[in-house]
Design a protein around this motif. Sequence first.
Motif, PDB file in Angstrom:
ATOM      1  N   GLY A   1       3.468  10.639  -9.546  1.00  0.00           N
ATOM      2  CA  GLY A   1       3.045  10.755 -11.102  1.00  0.00           C
ATOM      3  C   GLY A   1       3.281   9.566 -12.208  1.00  0.00           C
ATOM      4  O   GLY A   1       3.037   9.801 -13.234  1.00  0.00           O
ATOM      5  N   ARG A   2       3.720   8.420 -11.477  1.00  0.00           N
ATOM      6  CA  ARG A   2       3.993   7.269 -12.210  1.00  0.00           C
ATOM      7  C   ARG A   2       2.661   6.683 -12.668  1.00  0.00           C
ATOM      8  O   ARG A   2       2.740   5.637 -13.479  1.00  0.00           O
ATOM      9  CB  ARG A   2       4.981   6.284 -11.300  1.00  0.00           C
ATOM     10  N   ILE A   3       1.612   6.894 -11.781  1.00  0.00           N
ATOM     11  CA  ILE A   3       0.351   6.510 -12.223  1.00  0.00           C
ATOM     12  C   ILE A   3      -0.103   7.429 -13.336  1.00  0.00           C
ATOM     13  O   ILE A   3      -0.668   8.664 -12.785  1.00  0.00           O
ATOM     14  CB  ILE A   3      -0.521   6.256 -11.097  1.00  0.00           C
TER      15      ILE A   3
ATOM     16  N   GLY B   1      -9.807   2.599  -5.195  1.00  0.00           N
ATOM     17  CA  GLY B   1      -9.778   3.631  -4.245  1.00  0.00           C
ATOM     18  C   GLY B   1      -9.462   3.129  -2.704  1.00  0.00           C
ATOM     19  O   GLY B   1      -9.194   3.850  -1.863  1.00  0.00           O
ATOM     20  N   GLY B   2      -9.832   1.657  -2.586  1.00  0.00           N
ATOM     21  CA  GLY B   2      -9.651   1.204  -1.250  1.00  0.00           C
ATOM     22  C   GLY B   2      -8.439   1.170  -0.787  1.00  0.00           C
ATOM     23  O   GLY B   2      -7.936   1.309   0.407  1.00  0.00           O
ATOM     24  N   TRP B   3      -7.364   1.270  -1.648  1.00  0.00           N
ATOM     25  CA  TRP B   3      -6.042   1.328  -1.256  1.00  0.00           C
ATOM     26  C   TRP B   3      -5.544   2.512  -0.475  1.00  0.00           C
ATOM     27  O   TRP B   3      -4.484   2.653   0.309  1.00  0.00           O
ATOM     28  CB  TRP B   3      -5.138   1.408  -2.312  1.00  0.00           C
ATOM     29  N   PHE B   4      -6.371   3.675  -0.981  1.00  0.00           N
ATOM     30  CA  PHE B   4      -5.883   4.961  -0.046  1.00  0.00           C
ATOM     31  C   PHE B   4      -6.553   4.776   1.261  1.00  0.00           C
ATOM     32  O   PHE B   4      -6.123   5.449   2.191  1.00  0.00           O
ATOM     33  CB  PHE B   4      -6.727   5.999  -1.077  1.00  0.00           C
TER      34      PHE B   4
ATOM     35  N   THR C   1       0.741  -1.219   0.051  1.00  0.00           N
ATOM     36  CA  THR C   1       0.058   0.094  -0.071  1.00  0.00           C
ATOM     37  C   THR C   1       0.789   1.167   0.017  1.00  0.00           C
ATOM     38  O   THR C   1       0.562   2.237  -0.755  1.00  0.00           O
ATOM     39  CB  THR C   1      -0.868   0.049   1.193  1.00  0.00           C
ATOM     40  N   THR C   2       2.002   1.274   0.902  1.00  0.00           N
ATOM     41  CA  THR C   2       2.795   2.397   0.785  1.00  0.00           C
ATOM     42  C   THR C   2       3.537   2.436  -0.483  1.00  0.00           C
ATOM     43  O   THR C   2       3.724   3.853  -0.989  1.00  0.00           O
ATOM     44  CB  THR C   2       3.869   2.207   1.783  1.00  0.00           C
ATOM     45  N   SER C   3       3.738   1.652  -1.326  1.00  0.00           N
ATOM     46  CA  SER C   3       4.397   1.554  -2.624  1.00  0.00           C
ATOM     47  C   SER C   3       3.525   2.059  -3.551  1.00  0.00           C
ATOM     48  O   SER C   3       3.956   2.929  -4.283  1.00  0.00           O
ATOM     49  CB  SER C   3       5.031   0.198  -2.840  1.00  0.00           C
ATOM     50  N   PHE C   4       2.376   1.721  -3.476  1.00  0.00           N
ATOM     51  CA  PHE C   4       1.337   2.188  -4.479  1.00  0.00           C
ATOM     52  C   PHE C   4       1.091   3.657  -4.405  1.00  0.00           C
ATOM     53  O   PHE C   4       0.927   4.500  -5.138  1.00  0.00           O
ATOM     54  CB  PHE C   4       0.008   1.403  -4.232  1.00  0.00           C
ATOM     55  N   PHE C   5       1.128   4.122  -2.925  1.00  0.00           N
ATOM     56  CA  PHE C   5       0.960   5.543  -2.519  1.00  0.00           C
ATOM     57  C   PHE C   5       1.947   6.385  -3.327  1.00  0.00           C
ATOM     58  O   PHE C   5       1.802   7.277  -3.888  1.00  0.00           O
ATOM     59  CB  PHE C   5       1.007   5.921  -1.094  1.00  0.00           C
ATOM     60  N   ASP C   6       3.382   5.937  -3.225  1.00  0.00           N
ATOM     61  CA  ASP C   6       4.437   6.668  -3.820  1.00  0.00           C
ATOM     62  C   ASP C   6       4.329   6.607  -5.268  1.00  0.00           C
ATOM     63  O   ASP C   6       4.646   7.571  -5.950  1.00  0.00           O
ATOM     64  CB  ASP C   6       5.772   5.812  -3.470  1.00  0.00           C
ATOM     65  N   PHE C   7       3.726   5.483  -5.915  1.00  0.00           N
ATOM     66  CA  PHE C   7       3.626   5.541  -7.354  1.00  0.00           C
ATOM     67  C   PHE C   7       2.398   6.609  -7.695  1.00  0.00           C
ATOM     68  O   PHE C   7       2.709   7.183  -8.826  1.00  0.00           O
ATOM     69  CB  PHE C   7       2.954   4.116  -7.711  1.00  0.00           C
ATOM     70  N   TYR C   8       1.495   6.758  -6.965  1.00  0.00           N
ATOM     71  CA  TYR C   8       0.321   7.573  -7.294  1.00  0.00           C
ATOM     72  C   TYR C   8       0.795   8.898  -7.160  1.00  0.00           C
ATOM     73  O   TYR C   8       0.556  10.017  -8.103  1.00  0.00           O
ATOM     74  CB  TYR C   8      -0.741   7.350  -6.173  1.00  0.00           C
TER      75      TYR C   8
END
Length: 378
Positions: free
Chosen positions: A174-176, A247-250, A164-171
Amino acid sequence: MKKTLVNIISAQTIPNILFVKEMYEYGDKLMFISSCIMESKINWILNTLNIQDTKQVINIVFENTDDEERWDVMCDKIKSYLTENEKYLVNLTGGTKYMDFAVSEVFEKFNSAIYYIPYPKNYILSPRTHNNIPIDTRLSVADYLTAYNVPIKNKELTLPECFTTSFFDFYVSGRITEEHKVILDKLRAYRKGKGANGNPFTISELENGKDSSNRPRIDGLSDFLGFISFPTKENKLTKYEIQYLTGGWFEEYVYNLIKKNVEPDDIQLGVEIQKSESTNINDLDVVFTKGNKLYVIECKTGVDSENLFNQIVYKASALKEKLLGLSGKSYIFSLNPPMDDKLKNTAKNMGTTYIDLSDFLDDEKMNKLFESIIKQAY
């Protein structure tokens, strides 16, 4: 000597529950004094306290709507329930001031001790002894909401904190991309559904199915999941994984963030409020208690219009009115870039704190937020 704990009932039930939890000993009786309008809250309190044996419960209810303004009616009715061989611990937190005066007047003539909780502070005042008694009890989320007659369900984390932390960093980095966001937007159509034969969706089913408005074909889904290293099992996505990606990841990121930095007494994710007469609010993203106060966070990866923003703010405001009581706090956490100050002030004026992307990217701001939550709690 026998002992009875006395509570006056009002809209705020938390002080009654805290008083009983702190002062109750096995064998004690409970006495509740209430107007007819507030009578239903007695059961809310008993449910929260998990008290099954109502033989030990005495309810004094003024039958008529104006009885709480009639001194003799109140005093005479209360006296009829009291005995000389009982010790009464009386909590004056609750009711109307006039009811409090009447209760105090009556119990002064019996073997009683008077107390008051300056809620939301966590101690009990003892006027006769001039002592402050610390409240050690800490309510859970379920305790708090049950006290307002709101039964709940909650969900578990979908993926480990590290992903989840990794996906937040992606988001936030700007990599998303916009192309990725189109994929995620299409995936929303599958949040509640199931694949063939009621099984989880296969990736190929989502990428190669017929394209329609309510079931769009999601080109590039497999590549996207590979790009973010999403841990799929058997090349399938469950509805919970789809909810996470859309959205649940956030919500899970915020849950982990609060748990680590605030260290709440209790924290719950995705609290689903079952239908009740108390509220028409359906779900709460992140809910936690700290110092017997309830905090609710609405999590949005994006708020793309002023109208949507206002809807979210009004939901938070309705929540504050229905559930949070005097001590509760509501927040909106969004990954939107900074908005017009007018909108942020709208949230503030409605009793809600709005946090945007600029806050998340500023460690000093976030630390101040965590510090303010902890300070408010005590």
